[in-house]
Design a protein around this motif. Structure first.
Motif, PDB file in Angstrom:
ATOM      1  N   UNK A 115       0.880  -1.261  -0.054  1.00  0.00           N
ATOM      2  CA  UNK A 115       0.169  -0.042  -0.121  1.00  0.00           C
ATOM      3  C   UNK A 115       0.839   1.090   0.172  1.00  0.00           C
ATOM      4  N   UNK A 116       2.146   1.282   0.129  1.00  0.00           N
ATOM      5  CA  UNK A 116       3.079   2.134   0.210  1.00  0.00           C
ATOM      6  C   UNK A 116       4.389   2.075  -0.566  1.00  0.00           C
ATOM      7  N   UNK A 117       4.488   1.389  -1.415  1.00  0.00           N
ATOM      8  CA  UNK A 117       5.634   1.050  -2.275  1.00  0.00           C
ATOM      9  C   UNK A 117       6.788   0.714  -1.606  1.00  0.00           C
ATOM     10  N   UNK A 118       6.707   0.034  -0.511  1.00  0.00           N
ATOM     11  CA  UNK A 118       8.091  -0.186   0.292  1.00  0.00           C
ATOM     12  C   UNK A 118       8.552  -1.742  -0.054  1.00  0.00           C
ATOM     13  N   UNK A 119       9.826  -1.898  -0.587  1.00  0.00           N
ATOM     14  CA  UNK A 119      10.265  -3.239  -0.658  1.00  0.00           C
ATOM     15  C   UNK A 119      10.034  -4.334   0.312  1.00  0.00           C
ATOM     16  N   UNK A 120      10.629  -3.676   1.600  1.00  0.00           N
ATOM     17  CA  UNK A 120      10.780  -4.501   2.937  1.00  0.00           C
ATOM     18  C   UNK A 120      10.675  -3.758   4.086  1.00  0.00           C
ATOM     19  N   UNK A 121       9.727  -3.910   4.940  1.00  0.00           N
ATOM     20  CA  UNK A 121       9.722  -3.186   6.030  1.00  0.00           C
ATOM     21  C   UNK A 121      10.694  -3.750   7.203  1.00  0.00           C
ATOM     22  N   UNK A 122      11.353  -3.147   7.844  1.00  0.00           N
ATOM     23  CA  UNK A 122      12.392  -3.578   8.755  1.00  0.00           C
ATOM     24  C   UNK A 122      12.053  -2.963  10.241  1.00  0.00           C
ATOM     25  N   UNK A 123      12.769  -3.514  11.114  1.00  0.00           N
ATOM     26  CA  UNK A 123      12.501  -3.333  12.578  1.00  0.00           C
ATOM     27  C   UNK A 123      13.300  -1.887  13.024  1.00  0.00           C
ATOM     28  N   UNK A 124      12.917  -1.512  14.095  1.00  0.00           N
ATOM     29  CA  UNK A 124      13.935  -0.347  14.551  1.00  0.00           C
ATOM     30  C   UNK A 124      15.264  -0.617  15.075  1.00  0.00           C
ATOM     31  N   UNK A 125      15.410  -1.913  15.347  1.00  0.00           N
ATOM     32  CA  UNK A 125      16.704  -2.109  15.875  1.00  0.00           C
ATOM     33  C   UNK A 125      17.583  -2.304  14.562  1.00  0.00           C
ATOM     34  N   UNK A 126      16.966  -2.729  13.509  1.00  0.00           N
ATOM     35  CA  UNK A 126      17.946  -2.759  12.230  1.00  0.00           C
ATOM     36  C   UNK A 126      18.199  -1.639  11.552  1.00  0.00           C
ATOM     37  N   UNK A 127      17.252  -0.367  11.947  1.00  0.00           N
ATOM     38  CA  UNK A 127      17.580   1.121  11.603  1.00  0.00           C
ATOM     39  C   UNK A 127      18.605   1.594  12.509  1.00  0.00           C
ATOM     40  N   UNK A 128      18.729   1.387  13.514  1.00  0.00           N
ATOM     41  CA  UNK A 128      19.757   1.900  14.491  1.00  0.00           C
ATOM     42  C   UNK A 128      21.292   1.184  14.191  1.00  0.00           C
ATOM     43  N   UNK A 129      21.079  -0.208  13.993  1.00  0.00           N
ATOM     44  CA  UNK A 129      22.430  -1.044  13.441  1.00  0.00           C
ATOM     45  C   UNK A 129      23.133  -0.297  12.349  1.00  0.00           C
ATOM     46  N   UNK A 130      22.124  -0.068  11.460  1.00  0.00           N
ATOM     47  CA  UNK A 130      22.633   0.330   9.961  1.00  0.00           C
ATOM     48  C   UNK A 130      23.270   1.753  10.198  1.00  0.00           C
ATOM     49  N   UNK A 131      22.735   2.632  10.941  1.00  0.00           N
ATOM     50  CA  UNK A 131      23.253   3.874  10.906  1.00  0.00           C
ATOM     51  C   UNK A 131      24.916   3.759  11.729  1.00  0.00           C
ATOM     52  N   UNK A 132      24.884   2.831  12.575  1.00  0.00           N
ATOM     53  CA  UNK A 132      26.201   2.445  13.462  1.00  0.00           C
ATOM     54  C   UNK A 132      27.266   1.991  12.341  1.00  0.00           C
ATOM     55  N   UNK A 133      26.656   1.035  11.362  1.00  0.00           N
ATOM     56  CA  UNK A 133      27.352   0.381  10.484  1.00  0.00           C
ATOM     57  C   UNK A 133      27.848   1.147   9.483  1.00  0.00           C
ATOM     58  N   UNK A 134      27.414   2.315   9.140  1.00  0.00           N
ATOM     59  CA  UNK A 134      28.064   3.246   8.169  1.00  0.00           C
ATOM     60  C   UNK A 134      28.796   4.400   8.571  1.00  0.00           C
ATOM     61  N   UNK A 135      28.905   4.378  10.141  1.00  0.00           N
ATOM     62  CA  UNK A 135      29.780   5.452  10.651  1.00  0.00           C
ATOM     63  C   UNK A 135      29.023   6.454  11.552  1.00  0.00           C
ATOM     64  N   UNK A 136      27.868   6.464  11.474  1.00  0.00           N
ATOM     65  CA  UNK A 136      27.251   7.495  12.526  1.00  0.00           C
ATOM     66  C   UNK A 136      27.460   7.211  14.029  1.00  0.00           C
ATOM     67  N   UNK A 137      27.350   8.278  14.753  1.00  0.00           N
ATOM     68  CA  UNK A 137      27.000   8.146  16.270  1.00  0.00           C
ATOM     69  C   UNK A 137      25.641   8.614  16.374  1.00  0.00           C
ATOM     70  N   UNK A 138      24.650   7.905  17.120  1.00  0.00           N
ATOM     71  CA  UNK A 138      23.467   8.057  17.216  1.00  0.00           C
ATOM     72  C   UNK A 138      23.247   8.909  18.661  1.00  0.00           C
ATOM     73  N   UNK A 139      22.831  10.093  18.490  1.00  0.00           N
ATOM     74  CA  UNK A 139      22.865  10.947  19.708  1.00  0.00           C
ATOM     75  C   UNK A 139      21.412  11.314  20.318  1.00  0.00           C
ATOM     76  N   UNK A 140      20.353  10.832  19.375  1.00  0.00           N
ATOM     77  CA  UNK A 140      19.039  10.746  20.041  1.00  0.00           C
ATOM     78  C   UNK A 140      18.206   9.807  19.408  1.00  0.00           C
ATOM     79  N   UNK A 141      17.179   9.226  20.101  1.00  0.00           N
ATOM     80  CA  UNK A 141      16.288   8.023  19.392  1.00  0.00           C
ATOM     81  C   UNK A 141      15.125   7.937  20.311  1.00  0.00           C
ATOM     82  N   UNK A 142      13.832   8.153  19.688  1.00  0.00           N
ATOM     83  CA  UNK A 142      12.590   7.915  20.306  1.00  0.00           C
ATOM     84  C   UNK A 142      11.495   7.549  19.276  1.00  0.00           C
ATOM     85  N   UNK A 143      10.752   6.640  19.815  1.00  0.00           N
ATOM     86  CA  UNK A 143       9.597   6.356  18.954  1.00  0.00           C
ATOM     87  C   UNK A 143       8.480   7.145  19.285  1.00  0.00           C
TER      88      UNK A 143
END
Length: 373
Positions: free
Chosen positions: A252-280
């Motif tokens: 319904x929204x043209x998304x290839x694959x939905x992923x979890x929040x933990x995958x999102x945070x891990x991906x940020x760290x994998x590419x070199x980012x420092x996560x300074x704030x996170x909240x749902x």
């Protein structure tokens, strides 16, 4: 600011958009539907719908095909859905939190201001909006902060409309809208002071791909703020009901694959980012839920103005819109496949509400990540 020449694929996309939508900007759902080239619209509809199967018979191979064809998937989706988005939601294609008594469009703007403030966007910065839609947030953030905002979007039709709307608000010198793939951004390294994305990077085949490109074009010390669409940690891929909800959100929204929040945070760290704030932000205990307009319950409207937004999502509103579009199709004022578009957008709305009510889905997992100095 952009680099290189327009690729053959981009030229093809632009030509397709012009053939489908025409050269001139139209306003209003009826005017836009009447202007469509019926044969080209059929191609767009078939291209999109052929990428999906019932979740009960889908295989990993089917899912991989969508991931590998994500540019075609997303482009086809927005060629079909953009006019309905503007008709039902306005020019900012995202959800938001609501305060009690808060009018819909005021809440939408506040949501954008919250992101801009926490991403530390300031006057005279050069800022990138990744997946900018028709430019509603870019214009609001440009007005709010005084920054120069470049919108990146791979859908030529939306880029055309974003440029038009910015000029109407006299923001043509403070904004720029570029057609480009966010997995291969047409910008030099270390170009932007800040980057943001609002409910757009979920269209990427993998988070690391788009986050890695954002990391590359962001200046050292710069911030990346994002509202990400994610499944929550309560989501169980092996639960058939959970998977059906996720699948309906995807189709319904043209998304290839939905992923979890933990995958999102891990991906940020994998590419070199420092996560300074996170909240749902969808799970903050708000008494007025972010999805109330999708429920179509007029009793929950915050102001009289919101009745118009919510009315289209009521059973009567859906019935009226669907049959109005069906009549337009029959008499040739809307191209064949328009009713199918309306149906998968309704599927999306139902799945989003179901996912939210079961705490399986959030459209506003908010984070700010910094690129190290």
């Amino acid at each position: 600011m952009t680099t290189g020449t327009i690729s053959a694929q981009h030229s093809e996309d632009i030509a397709f958009a012009r053939a489908l939508h025409g050269e001139k900007i139209k306003t209003g759902l009826l005017a836009n539907l009447k202007s469509k080239n019926a044969d080209v619209h059929n191609v767009a509809t078939d291209t999109y719908l052929k990428m999906w199967k019932n979740p009960e018979v889908e295989t990993k191979e089917d899912e991989d095909k969508r991931l590998n064809s994500y540019t075609s998937l997303v482009n086809s989706y927005y060629n079909l859905a953009t006019d309905f988005y503007e008709y039902g939601w306005g020019s900012s294609f995202h959800f938001c939190r609501f305060h009690i008594g808060e009018e819909f469009f005021r809440a939408i703007a506040r949501h954008e201001h919250y992101l801009a403030a926490n991403t530390e966007i300031k006057s005279n910065m050069r800022v990138l909006d990744v997946g900018c839609g028709v430019g509603g947030p870019a214009r609001e953030i440009a007005h709010f902060t005084g920054a120069h905002v470049t919108g990146l979007n791979n859908n030529a039709y939306q880029v055309q409309r974003a440029t038009h709307y910015a000029a109407k608000e006299l923001l043509q010198d403070q904004t720029e809208f570029v057609k480009g793939n966010f997995m291969e951004m047409p910008f030099e390294d270390n170009t932007f002071d800040a980057v943001y994305a609002i409910e757009a990077t979920c269209h990427a085949p993998v988070f690391e791909g788009v986050y890695g490109e954002i990391f590359r074009v962001l200046k050292p010390g710069g911030s990346f703020g994002c509202y990400e669409w994610c499944m929550t940690e309560h989501f169980d891929e092996n639960n058939p009901q959970h998977r059906e909800i996720a699948h309906n959100i995807e189709i319904g929204n043209g998304i290839p694959k939905m992923r979890k929040t933990s995958e999102c945070l891990q991906a940020l760290k994998n590419v070199g980012f420092d996560v300074v704030m996170e909240q749902d932000l969808a799970n903050m205990g708000d008494s007025v839920k972010w999805y109330y307009p999708l429920e179509g319950d007029l009793r929950k409207c915050q102001t009289m103005r919101d009745v118009l937004t919510t009315l289209a999502m009521t059973k009567v509103g859906r019935f009226t819109t669907t049959n109005f579009v069906r009549v337009l199709e029959k008499i040739g004022l809307a191209p064949k496949g328009t009713v199918e578009t309306q149906k998968f957008l309704e599927t999306a709305a139902d799945a989003l509400v179901a996912g939210a009510q079961q705490n399986l889905f959030t459209p506003m997992f908010f984070f700010v990540a910094k690129k190290p100095e």
